[in-house]
Every structure is written in structure tokens, then in C-alpha cells.
Design an enzyme around this catalytic site. Structure first.
Site, PDB file in Angstrom:
ATOM      1  CE  LYS A 129      -4.450   0.762   0.139  1.00  0.00           C
ATOM      2  NZ  LYS A 129      -5.576  -0.114  -0.239  1.00  0.00           N
ATOM      3  CG  ASP A 169      -7.333   3.307  -0.612  1.00  0.00           C
ATOM      4  OD1 ASP A 169      -7.646   2.115  -0.579  1.00  0.00           O
ATOM      5  OD2 ASP A 169      -7.548   4.070   0.357  1.00  0.00           O
TER       6      ASP A 169
HETATM    7  N1  GLU Z   1      -7.324   0.293  -2.785  1.00  0.00           N
HETATM    8  C1  GLU Z   1      -8.084  -0.859  -3.143  1.00  0.00           C
HETATM    9  C2  GLU Z   1      -8.154  -1.823  -1.978  1.00  0.00           C
HETATM   10  O1  GLU Z   1      -8.210  -1.394  -0.848  1.00  0.00           O
HETATM   11  C3  GLU Z   1      -7.661  -1.469  -4.469  1.00  0.00           C
HETATM   12  C4  GLU Z   1      -6.260  -1.924  -4.570  1.00  0.00           C
HETATM   13  C5  GLU Z   1      -5.851  -2.386  -5.977  1.00  0.00           C
HETATM   14  O2  GLU Z   1      -6.676  -2.448  -6.870  1.00  0.00           O
HETATM   15  O3  GLU Z   1      -4.657  -2.678  -6.107  1.00  0.00           O
HETATM   16  O4  GLU Z   1      -8.176  -3.012  -2.117  1.00  0.00           O
END
Ligand code: GLU
Length: 448
Positions: A129, A169
């Protein structure tokens, strides 16, 4: 906290001591550990290989300064993060969050959750992340672009379609993804489409990715409801938030015959017992980028409550789709008292520890984020497949794949909960199923 399991207690203590001040990270770790006691009894090798200890210490934590210029020529300094947690199952994968509240603890909690969520999708994805304390609100397009370019200039060297693949996100949507990708392409001289997901459809994005987290949440909830001889049809649903996840959850609920009676943003709540019109929300939020209070100007049956608490509204199904810790113990008690039957987490960790306890004690159907919101990242994986093959799938086919994935996640989590003696407890099922998958891959790959 861990039913008297001394080993887990001591691991948890070490994690909190080593990572002071990162309350959300402690919470995410504590929640996973609290499910794992029976797993260690069955797989003693996980202990010898120090799997939990390794999972709690990210592979790599990248922190950098982002210096950017606003339209007036004034300089600003923000902090950028990318935490690459674990790549036992595939390249690091997870979104970027741009929000003033972001600090290392936010990124670590999200990255830790992402390892397990990604494992549940069944796709080959590791967990990561990233983000920044940059506030996109009120910035011009040019300022957003300036920031994204500087952010990527620092980060690009750590990314790659087989290395680390970011996405969006909170605060990062297709506009930001475009600017980030543009700068990556410029710096590397490569059109490496699979290096980032959530791209616009005309240059490598996947159909259904925009809708995927919200749709996936509702597909999983629908499976859970059916398993208990219920359905969305005729149900009153409250959905907190009005961003990407909330909007497409609302759209799918309505398609399945449910009535969305309340939505919100960080300023307030709109309530309309006759049902919220999701097209108006899309116009306000996606096109005009305005606040949800505008909604009441277009629909006179709707009331707007500035600073209101959405969880006080009587509802059958609650879908928290805004942000972490938005349902406290007290909110959970109010929801239960008002007769809620099911709760599905569209946001990451939206329910506090106390809230979860209230729901479980009351026997409410509860779908935790790792399972319930995995549809977003699962469709990111489908985007990566299409990019790798230079292929483009139809909406129908992609949506079908998403639906199958969400059904499988539900089956896997409920089956695991049953196998480990906690039938119906999807928190336990999700944590255990995901942990075993990652842990066995780590054992297979040795001490690295
Ligand atoms: N931010 C999204 C999540 O919390 C998507 C992450 C992604 O597609 O890599 O899963």
C-alpha cells in the site's frame, strides 16, 4: 485478546513495541492474530518459520519527500509512502491513498490487510500500500498533475508490472492514475500498462474496474444473504460514504431490488426513505466533485443532516464504505437495536474492535473487509491479465469473472469458518483461509 494464547500475546506485544504510535496497524494485526490460535495447532511449521513475525515486518518501507509547486508558484512539501509488505503469492499489489490523515501507520494497516485480501481473491498478488498526506481537495487539475508527477519521480524505481503494481484508494481515482502512469512512462521509456491499475478504458484500463469494489461487495453480501434464505429484495440499505465504493455498491443494491435510504460524506448525511437516486450522486461526486449536501437541492424528499451520524438511521443492511473505524461500539449497538440484519464492510477496517464484538454477539451476518471489498483488487488482477496479453475483455465477461471470484471468496471463508469450529464467522474464516494460503507459500519458498 487472544484467548490466553501466550505465543500470540507475545508476538502482538512485540509488534506494538516495535511500531509505536501506529494504532491502526496494531488494530489490523490484532484482528488477524485473534483468529490464528487453532491454525498453529494444526501447522506447527508456521511457528518454526516465524511466519507471523515475518508478515508483521514489511519487506520494504519507502518514505520520501514530495516537493511540488502550486498554480501561484508556491512550493509545498508532502510525505510519500510505499510499504511493500509481502510478495509470497505474486508482485506487490495495493492502492495509493492521498489524504491529509495519511501517515506510516495508515499505510501499514492497509498494506497488512492487503496481503490477506489479495490472497482471498485467488489471483497471484502480493500485498502493498502507499500514499501521501497530500490533500487533493480544492486543488486544480494542474496542481494534482504536478503532485502526481513528483510523487512518481520518487517511486518509479521501485515499481514494475512483475514487481509492484499500485492502484487507487481514497483520493486517487482514474485522473490521478493517468498522471502517475504518464510520468512512469516518461521516466522509463516504456508503455508498461500492467505497472498500475485503475487506468481509463481508452488506454489499458479494464471494464468493471470502476464498479468492481462496490459491485463485488454487493455480490458477496448477496451470496451471504442467500445462504441464510434472505435477499436484497425489498431491504432498506444505508451506505456510508459517496466515493467510488459507495456509489457502485448503491447502484448494485438498487439493481437487486434493495432501497438505498441514506448515504454520506465527511460533512454530513442525506436521508431519503423513498430511495436515493444514484445518478444524482454520480453527477455531484464524479462530475462536479462537490459535497453530498447538494443532493437535497435536486430531490425534495431528501433531508440533509450536517455532521449527522448515518448509523442512527433505522436500516436492514448497513454497508460502511467510507473509511476506517467509522462504526464504533456504540454505533453498532444502535444498529443492532434498530434491527440491522447484515453488515458488509466496503471500506478497509471500518468497524472498530468493539463494534465487531457487538455484531458477533448479536449474531448479525457480518462480512469483513478482507473478503467483502476484495472485488476491487480482484478486478485489478483481471486488468493485469488483459494488459499482459494485450487483450480487452467485454463488460459482461469481466463482470462474470468478478461475480465468480466473490462467490468463491464467500464459499472459501464460510467453509473455513465451519472447518475451524466457528460456523458463520466470516472474520475467522477470512483470516484463517488467507493466512494459510500466504504462510504455506512462504514455507515453500524457504527462509528469504
Ligand atoms: N485500494 C483498493 C483496496 O483497498 C484497491 C487496490 C488495488 O486495486 O490494487 O483493495
Amino acid at each position: 485478546m487472544f484467548g490466553g494464547d501466550e505465543k500470540l500475546e507475545s508476538i502482538y506485544k512485540e509488534v506494538t513495541d516495535r511500531n509505536p504510535g501506529e494504532a491502526e496497524f496494531h488494530q489490523a494485526v490484532g484482528e488477524v492474530l485473534s483468529s490464528l490460535s487453532p491454525v498453529f495447532a494444526k501447522y506447527p511449521e508456521f511457528c518454526d518459520y516465524k511466519i507471523i513475525e515475518r508478515l508483521c515486518e514489511p519487506d520494504r518501507q519507502i518514505i520520501f519527500r514530495v516537493l511540488w509547486e502550486d498554480e501561484k508558484g508556491e512550493l509545498h512539501i508532502n510525505r510519500g509512502f510505499r510499504v511493500q509488505f509481502n510478495n509470497a503469492l505474486g508482485p506487490y499489489k495495493g492502492g495509493l491513498r492521498f489524504h491529509p490523515s495519511v501517515y506510516l501507520g495508515t499505510v501499514k494497516f492497509l498494506g497488512f490487510e492487503q496481503i490477506f485480501k489479495n490472497a482471498l481473491t485467488g489471483m497471484p498478488l502480493g500485498g502493498a500500500k502507499g500514499g501521501s498526506d497530500f490533500d487533493p481537495h480544492g486543488k486544480t487539475d494542474r496542481e494534482i498533475m504536478n503532485f502526481c508527477r513528483r510523487f512518481m519521480t520518487e517511486l518509479y524505481q521501485y515499481l514494475g508490472d512483475e514487481t509492484d503494481v499500485p492502484a487507487g484508494d481514497i483520493g486517487v481515482g482514474s485522473r490521478e492514475i493517468g498522471y502517475l502512469f504518464g510520468q512512469y512512462k516518461r521516466l522509463t521509456h516504456r508503455f508498461e500498462a500492467g505497472v498500475i491499475t485503475g487506468k481509463r478504458l481508452n488506454w489499458g484500463g479494464s471494464k468493471v474496474r470502476t464498479e468492481a469494489t462496490g459491485y463485488g461487495l454487493v455480490y458477496l453480501m448477496d451470496e451471504m444473504l442467500k445462504d441464510h434464505k434472505k435477499s436484497f429484495d425489498g431491504m432498506k440499505v444505508t451506505i456510508s460514504g459517496s466515493g467510488n465504493v459507495a456509489i457502485y455498491a448503491a447502484e448494485k443494491v438498487i439493481q437487486l431490488g434493495g432501497k438505498v435510504i441514506a448515504m454520506s460524506d465527511s460533512n454530513g448525511v442525506i436521508h431519503d426513505e423513498s430511495g436515493i437516486n444514484v445518478e444524482t450522486i454520480k453527477q455531484i461526486k464524479e462530475v462536479e466533485r462537490k459535497r453530498i449536501k447538494e443532493y437535497a437541492k435536486f430531490h425534495e424528499t431528501a433531508a440533509y443532516y450536517d455532521g449527522g451520524n448515518i448509523w442512527k438511521i433505522e436500516t436492514d443492511i448497513a454497508l460502511p464504505c467510507a473509511t476506517e473505524n467509522e462504526i464504533t461500539g456504540r454505533d453498532a449497538e444502535t444498529l443492532v437495536k434498530n434491527g440491522v440484519i447484515a453488515v458488509g464492510e466496503g471500506a478497509n477496517m471500518p468497524t472498530t474492535f468493539e463494534g465487531i464484538k457487538v455484531f458477533l454477539d448479536a449474531g448479525i451476518l457480518f462480512a469483513p473487509a478482507k473478503a467483502a471489498n476484495a472485488g476491487g483488487v480482484a478486478t485489478s488482477a483481471l486488468e493485469m491479465v488483459q494488459n499482459g496479453r494485450h487483450d480487452v475483455w467485454t463488460f459482461e465477461y469481466t463482470d462474470k469473472r468478478l461475480k465468480e471470484i466473490m462467490k468463491d471468496i464467500y464459499k472459501n471463508c464460510s467453509g473455513t469458518a465451519e472447518e475451524y469450529g466457528k460456523p458463520g464467522n466470516l472474520i475467522m474464516g477470512a483470516n484463517v483461509a488467507a493466512f494459510i494460503k500466504v504462510a504455506t507459500a512462504m514455507v515453500d519458498q524457504g527462509i528469504v
